[in-house]
Motif scaffolding. Sequence first.
Motif, PDB file in Angstrom:
ATOM      1  N   LEU A  72      -0.621   4.985   6.822  1.00  0.00           N
ATOM      2  CA  LEU A  72      -0.807   6.390   7.194  1.00  0.00           C
ATOM      3  C   LEU A  72       0.208   6.810   8.251  1.00  0.00           C
ATOM      4  CD1 LEU A  72      -4.287   7.984   7.778  1.00  0.00           C
ATOM      5  CD2 LEU A  72      -2.481   8.333   9.459  1.00  0.00           C
ATOM      6  N   GLU A  92      -8.649  10.108  -0.100  1.00  0.00           N
ATOM      7  CA  GLU A  92      -8.858   9.107  -1.145  1.00  0.00           C
ATOM      8  C   GLU A  92      -8.134   9.495  -2.435  1.00  0.00           C
ATOM      9  OE1 GLU A  92     -10.569   6.215  -1.346  1.00  0.00           O
ATOM     10  OE2 GLU A  92     -11.269   6.131   0.733  1.00  0.00           O
ATOM     11  N   HIS A 115      -0.733   5.839  -5.716  1.00  0.00           N
ATOM     12  CA  HIS A 115      -0.691   4.533  -6.372  1.00  0.00           C
ATOM     13  C   HIS A 115      -0.079   4.645  -7.762  1.00  0.00           C
ATOM     14  CE1 HIS A 115      -2.311   1.122  -4.221  1.00  0.00           C
ATOM     15  NE2 HIS A 115      -3.290   1.853  -3.727  1.00  0.00           N
ATOM     16  N   VAL A 158      -4.427   8.980  -2.139  1.00  0.00           N
ATOM     17  CA  VAL A 158      -4.117   7.558  -2.273  1.00  0.00           C
ATOM     18  C   VAL A 158      -4.067   7.150  -3.741  1.00  0.00           C
ATOM     19  CG1 VAL A 158      -4.971   5.222  -1.831  1.00  0.00           C
ATOM     20  CG2 VAL A 158      -5.018   6.934  -0.004  1.00  0.00           C
ATOM     21  N   ARG A 159      -5.070   7.563  -4.514  1.00  0.00           N
ATOM     22  CA  ARG A 159      -5.100   7.201  -5.938  1.00  0.00           C
ATOM     23  C   ARG A 159      -3.886   7.761  -6.671  1.00  0.00           C
ATOM     24  NH1 ARG A 159     -10.512   9.013  -6.222  1.00  0.00           N
ATOM     25  NH2 ARG A 159     -10.006  10.410  -7.952  1.00  0.00           N
ATOM     26  N   TRP A 172      -9.642   3.451   5.290  1.00  0.00           N
ATOM     27  CA  TRP A 172      -8.251   3.849   5.025  1.00  0.00           C
ATOM     28  C   TRP A 172      -7.275   2.703   5.272  1.00  0.00           C
ATOM     29  CZ3 TRP A 172      -4.559   3.661   8.851  1.00  0.00           C
ATOM     30  CH2 TRP A 172      -4.998   3.608  10.178  1.00  0.00           C
ATOM     31  N   VAL A 228       0.722   7.545   2.997  1.00  0.00           N
ATOM     32  CA  VAL A 228       0.196   8.912   2.941  1.00  0.00           C
ATOM     33  C   VAL A 228       0.437   9.587   4.288  1.00  0.00           C
ATOM     34  CG1 VAL A 228      -1.841  10.360   2.604  1.00  0.00           C
ATOM     35  CG2 VAL A 228      -1.561   8.262   1.264  1.00  0.00           C
ATOM     36  N   ARG A 253      -6.583   0.916   2.172  1.00  0.00           N
ATOM     37  CA  ARG A 253      -6.178   1.754   1.043  1.00  0.00           C
ATOM     38  C   ARG A 253      -4.751   2.261   1.138  1.00  0.00           C
ATOM     39  NH1 ARG A 253      -9.671   4.305  -1.929  1.00  0.00           N
ATOM     40  NH2 ARG A 253      -7.880   4.247  -3.322  1.00  0.00           N
ATOM     41  N   ALA A 254      -4.254   2.491   2.364  1.00  0.00           N
ATOM     42  CA  ALA A 254      -2.946   3.117   2.502  1.00  0.00           C
ATOM     43  C   ALA A 254      -2.375   2.857   3.882  1.00  0.00           C
ATOM     44  CB  ALA A 254      -3.055   4.623   2.267  1.00  0.00           C
ATOM     45  N   LEU A 303       0.829  -1.200   0.000  1.00  0.00           N
ATOM     46  CA  LEU A 303       0.000   0.000   0.000  1.00  0.00           C
ATOM     47  C   LEU A 303       0.865   1.252   0.000  1.00  0.00           C
ATOM     48  CD1 LEU A 303      -2.652  -1.024   2.691  1.00  0.00           C
ATOM     49  CD2 LEU A 303      -2.887  -1.127   0.199  1.00  0.00           C
TER      50      LEU A 303
END
Length: 330
Positions: free
Chosen positions: A42, A307, A314, A310-311, A36, A12, A39-40, A9
Amino acid sequence: MPDSAHSALPVVAVFTGDPAGIGPELVETLLAGEVWRSRARLILIGQRAALSAPADVLWHDWPGLRDAAYPPGIADAANGRYMLEGLAQGVDLLQQGRADALCFAPLNKSALRQGGMTQEDELRWFAERMGFQGVCGELNVLQSLWTARVTSHVPLKSVSSLLSAEKVAEAIGMVSRALRASGVTQPRIGVCGLNPHNGDHGNYGDEEQRIIEPGIRLAAAQGHAAQGPFPADTAFVRAIRAEGGYDAVVTMYHDQGQIAMKLMGFEQGVTVHGGLPWPITTPAHGTAYDIVGQRKANAQALINAFELAVRMAHSRRPAPAPLLTKETSP
């Protein structure tokens, strides 16, 4: 989540923003959700005492400010210095390869200036801090619609003299690259004119023919197709149509796009500091001093900003950076 999946991941860094505003409350709401985690990874930059965070959140502390008190709703030099130091910590994490993107809660520009910021806004501060001298500009995002602008924080009377075909092309290229970084493979971009009714064939101004159209052609030659210019009072109608709409609208000045975007979703919009070497996002709204501590603040814009960070992270870096430990200090 298996360790191998977790290590893949992006990382962020999340800064809580103005300590006198709603930033800590917003970040607390973000952390209270579970999305979250999938997704990542942190890294949190802020005061431990200012918010409740899950025990497994990784903190990034720095000396001198972790225990300071900041009265709610007050913009002064003290919280301005805190914000600048917190942003500096975020930039350091990016430049050291420890984070792939930075997302920060709202800031107060008056306090930033009192705290020592001499640049016109935080975007220019970021560019100077990074030593970046390329094209950069503020982008605004509402759901799937982006806006870029050719001029930004300048008097309206100066806009026409600041326009050029090259700057129009730069704005188109900047938002096109950002859209691709966020996952849009073939961005559809519309461009606003400057004058009422697009100048009405020169009756109300000729910037459309003299500057904006050549700028659109120049951008196309550089690999960034766009359509227009369109009258500004219909450009956003075109953009939000279900078919034949646009992923982004390029405007000529600040309010030409901001009024439309904030009417469509004031508490959802995201600002992207476009063109910089790393993805940096923040809510498009302010610090809301009038409701600090009342638990009324809507965290959706911060969640959207996270979000999007994160995108973009990536797409920028397929391999993750190493994490800090829970108690790491610079």
